[in-house]
Design a protein around this motif. Structure first.
Motif, short mmCIF file in Angstrom:
data_model
loop_
_atom_site.label_atom_id
_atom_site.label_comp_id
_atom_site.label_asym_id
_atom_site.label_seq_id
_atom_site.Cartn_x
_atom_site.Cartn_y
_atom_site.Cartn_z
N PHE B 135 0.92 -1.11 0.07
CA PHE B 135 0.01 -0.10 -0.20
C PHE B 135 0.96 1.24 0.05
O PHE B 135 0.64 2.20 -0.75
N VAL B 136 1.84 1.43 0.90
CA VAL B 136 3.03 2.33 1.18
C VAL B 136 3.56 2.68 -0.21
O VAL B 136 3.89 3.92 -0.39
N VAL B 137 4.12 1.51 -0.50
CA VAL B 137 4.90 1.88 -1.91
C VAL B 137 4.27 2.53 -2.97
O VAL B 137 4.87 3.56 -3.57
N LYS B 138 3.06 1.96 -3.19
CA LYS B 138 2.40 2.59 -4.24
C LYS B 138 1.74 4.19 -3.80
O LYS B 138 1.85 4.97 -4.68
N ALA B 139 1.47 4.28 -2.57
CA ALA B 139 1.04 5.73 -2.20
C ALA B 139 2.19 6.71 -2.26
O ALA B 139 2.09 7.73 -2.60
N LYS B 140 3.44 6.28 -2.09
CA LYS B 140 4.40 7.27 -2.19
C LYS B 140 4.87 7.22 -3.76
O LYS B 140 4.93 8.49 -4.10
N GLU B 141 4.78 6.51 -4.57
CA GLU B 141 5.10 6.57 -5.94
C GLU B 141 4.12 7.45 -6.45
O GLU B 141 4.50 8.35 -7.36
N VAL B 142 2.65 7.50 -6.05
CA VAL B 142 1.86 8.25 -6.80
C VAL B 142 1.36 9.75 -6.13
O VAL B 142 0.77 10.50 -6.63
N GLY B 143 2.18 9.74 -4.88
CA GLY B 143 1.83 10.91 -4.05
C GLY B 143 0.51 10.88 -3.68
O GLY B 143 -0.28 11.89 -3.87
N ALA B 144 -0.05 9.88 -2.99
CA ALA B 144 -1.47 9.91 -2.62
C ALA B 144 -1.81 10.70 -1.32
O ALA B 144 -0.99 11.08 -0.61
N ASP B 145 -3.10 10.96 -1.58
CA ASP B 145 -3.75 11.74 -0.25
C ASP B 145 -4.10 10.89 0.82
O ASP B 145 -3.98 10.98 1.99
N ILE B 146 -4.74 9.69 0.12
CA ILE B 146 -5.44 8.81 0.98
C ILE B 146 -5.08 7.46 0.57
O ILE B 146 -4.62 6.89 -0.43
N ILE B 147 -5.06 6.68 1.86
CA ILE B 147 -4.73 5.14 1.57
C ILE B 147 -6.14 4.66 1.83
O ILE B 147 -6.31 4.77 3.18
N GLY B 148 -6.97 3.78 1.15
CA GLY B 148 -8.01 3.18 1.80
C GLY B 148 -7.88 1.65 1.86
O GLY B 148 -7.48 1.01 0.73
#
Lengths: 470, 215
Positions: B135-148
């Protein structure tokens, strides 16, 4: 006993069967469990990766090996149950993570709830067994939940109960515990005592957890319900007949696996297919579509010569209200009058399996009692026809002071346990609705319930085993 | 040109992936501004469906198919936008979605993804059985605001806590809002594990995101 009615014509049943065979042959199913794939390979089925394509000959031959009925043994033989034929088995709801209290508030289920519901089912005249996972005890660590639940089921009632379906290891624990209670694995292999709920992962899959449990139970000769819950519109097509074929494919493939592992394994054809509400996506079980699936499942199981499981007091309401009542009556009546044998979720369920409610449990217990009486139908013996007393009273007059009345009404009429049949004045003193009456009633039943004694030596052995495994 | 945008808009409303794909290809072939195609075509279409959903006129398959069609269009147009060194314009926010480790149930998560798409968010759906780390790898990669993170089983809910813990351990907790959901979850559970948000339905999740990201 009333005759069970059909919702499909013979022609329609055959069509569902043909469509099912097409699904299994042309599309196939996935099994995420190597030992299951090995079984299918050994049986000459086409296995590619996790995908298995079945031949109709294989499926049809294996399904024929399943017994049409079997006896499930209880620690009190008076509570032994025959599953199949015209018999019906009622039990509490299964697997809900929440309790909805009388005021409509929601809370997590606990071990205390589990104990209480087993006791209420033990005390009930209408529920034939105490079921399994009647409330997920979330205050108990996951690794030992199954042990604590099994112990509670044994300790708090002497009716039949269910084993854990949470993978091979927990199934084996369940089998060990049952062996201690009934005097050895050989004994229970001859006389099945556990029945467990194996679910497919719709559409067209089974996961390793469920398959591990199923194969362990089949090897030990214990009964399994092999069930599919297709949510028409989301995990299945928005088509009732197509959904039925999809469900049928999943269940038959599961039955074929159980029979391949151990021919003659007692299996139950299971379904709780319903639909996805097209506004929210939520499962909706208090629906006419679900009632149709229940009824058709009973009929399909009859066609295959195996007992059936479906139905219950199913509904989408959040509290004991009119919706909870009318939906539950529809689904439990559909199950009971079309010939479902094993009725999981008979009592306690609210909000599409998300919650148990003590008040709902008491209402469903009343509905179950009403239906058991309804299904007895009419009695045509001498007392039933009552010609003599009709002659004696003659035109005019009344029957209230006749011996025949005094003697017969207890057989012919059912006394309501929860429904209020009083006149307005008596009712208006407190103006209690069903929810409030049920709230008083379950507390009363629980306070008066004395669990049947358990042999001390066995009790000790059970506790030792659980301590060793904890 | 405006005809092409109208075509894209209508195809998204109809949830017709084929026409969205054809029209997007026409945008590229004819050298039409791809940012305009997204803004005046695809997004206009999804807005119509989003409004119809809110009004109770559209059903779930309508919204989900429109979201899918939109994704197809973005899949074709985004590389073009990047190639031209243009900016796609601001989305409402980015959300990385997945079902937690050990759990393979995804209907609820898919509905949530579609609702976020319909509401104008960029959704990155990782699928099912997802480890905290992934989850976190992807969130960092795309600069996510939210992880659901979604879970359907009482036995897999713990994966949601593991996600929050993982973020804390790696000093990333304040980088992302964590939303949890799924059958056995509740606000109490979300509070207990220190998640930022919980919602029972996809609609409520979208509303909650709007409130939290506005802060």
């Amino acid at each position: 006993m009333l005759r069970k009615y059909d919702v499909l014509t013979e022609e329609q049943v055959k069509t569902i069967h043909e469509e099912t065979m097409k699904i299994l042959e042309e599309i196939g199913m996935e099994f995420e469990y190597e030992p299951a794939l090995e079984v299918f390979k050994a049986e000459g089925q086409k296995v590619e990766g996790n995908r298995v394509h079945f031949t109709r000959e294989f499926i049809e031959a294996k399904v024929k090996l399943a017994p049409s009925q079997f006896t499930l043994h209880a620690r009190n033989p008076e509570h032994n149950l025959v599953c199949g034929g015209d018999n019906i088995i009622y039990m509490p709801g299964y697997g809900a993570p929440f309790i909805h209290d009388v005021d409509g508030n929601r809370r997590k289920t606990t071990m205390q709830d589990y104990d209480n519901i087993v006791k209420l089912a033990g005390a009930s005249k209408n529920l034939h067994m105490t079921g399994g996972t009647v409330a997920e005890p979330q205050d108990i660590p996951d690794e030992v939940r199954h042990l604590k639940m099994l112990y509670s089921s044994i300790k708090n009632s002497d009716k039949c109960f269910m084993g854990s379906a949470e993978g091979q290891e927990r199934a084996e624990d369940s089998i060990e515990i049952a062996s201690i209670l009934f005097g050895g694995k050989d004994v229970i292999k001859e006389k099945p005592v556990l029945i467990s709920l194996i679910n497919s992962l719709t559409p067209l899959k089974y996961d390793g957890r469920m398959l591990g449990a199923m194969m362990a139970y089949a090897k030990a000769g214990q009964a399994v319900v092999i069930a599919s819950l297709v949510m028409a519109g989301s995990t299945g097509p928005a088509a009732l007949a197509g959904t039925l074929a999809l469900q049928n494919a999943e269940v038959l493939a599961g039955i074929a696996l159980a029979q391949s592992v151990n021919p003659g394994t007692p299996v139950v054809y299971g379904s709780t297919s319903a639909l996805s509400d097209m506004h929210s996506g939520s499962l909706s079980i208090g629906s006419p579509e679900c009632a149709l699936f229940i009824s058709a499942s009973a009929q399909l199981a009859r066609f295959y010569g195996v007992p059936s499981r479906s139905g219950g007091g199913l509904n989408d309401s959040k509290i004991v209200d009119a919706q909870a009542g009318y939906e539950s009556m529809m689904t439990l009546m559909a199950a009971s009058t079309t010939g479902i044998n094993f009725v999981l979720h008979t009592a306690g369920i609210l909000q599409y399996f998300m919650a148990m409610s003590y008040e709902k449990f008491m209402m469903d217990d009343e509905i179950a009692g009403m239906l058991l009486h309804y299904m007895k139908g009419f009695t045509f013996d001498e007392d039933g026809m009552a010609f003599d007393v009709i002659a004696k009273v003659g035109p005019g007059g009344h029957y209230l002071t006749q011996k025949h009345t005094r003697k017969n009404h207890k057989r012919e009429f059912r006394t309501a346990q929860l429904s209020d049949r009083t006149a307005f004045e008596s009712w208006s003193k407190e103006k209690l609705d069903t929810n409030q009456r049920a709230n008083r009633k379950w507390q009363e039943v629980l306070a008066n319930y004395v669990p049947p004694a358990l042999d001390e030596a066995i009790d000790k052995q059970l506790l030792e085993f659980i301590a060793k495994r904890s | 040109m405006s005809e092409l945008f109208a075509e894209l808009k209508q195809a998204v409303i109809d949830g017709d992936e084929d026409i969205v794909s054809e029209s997007s290809q026409k945008v590229i072939d004819q050298g039409v501004n791809p940012v305009d195609a997204v803004q005046l075509g695809l997004i206009k279409g999804i807005e119509v469906i989003g409004e119809a959903w809110k009004a109770g006129e559209a059903f779930l398959p309508d919204v989900m198919m429109s979201a899918e069609a939109m994704k197809v269009g973005l899949g074709l147009l985004e590389p073009e936008i990047a190639k031209l060194g243009m900016s796609e314009g601001e989305s409402k926010g980015k959300i990385v979605l997945g079902t937690v480790e050990g759990d393979i149930h995804d209907i609820g998560k898919n509905i949530t993804g579609a609702m976020f798409t319909a509401a104008g968010y960029k959704v990155f759906d990782l699928g099912t059985d997802i480890k905290a780390e992934d989850f976190v790898v992807k969130a960092k990669e795309v600069g996510a605001d939210i992880i659901g993170a979604s879970a359907l089983l009482t036995t897999t809910m713990i994966g949601q806590k593991q996600l929050v813990d993982y973020l804390k351990e790696h000093n990333l907790r304040d980088q992302f809002k964590v939303f949890v959901g799924g059958g056995p979850t509740s606000q109490v559970w979300a509070d207990e594990i220190g998640a930022d948000g919980w919602a029972e339905t996809a609609d409520e999740a979208v509303e909650l995101a709007g409130r939290l990201l506005a802060k």
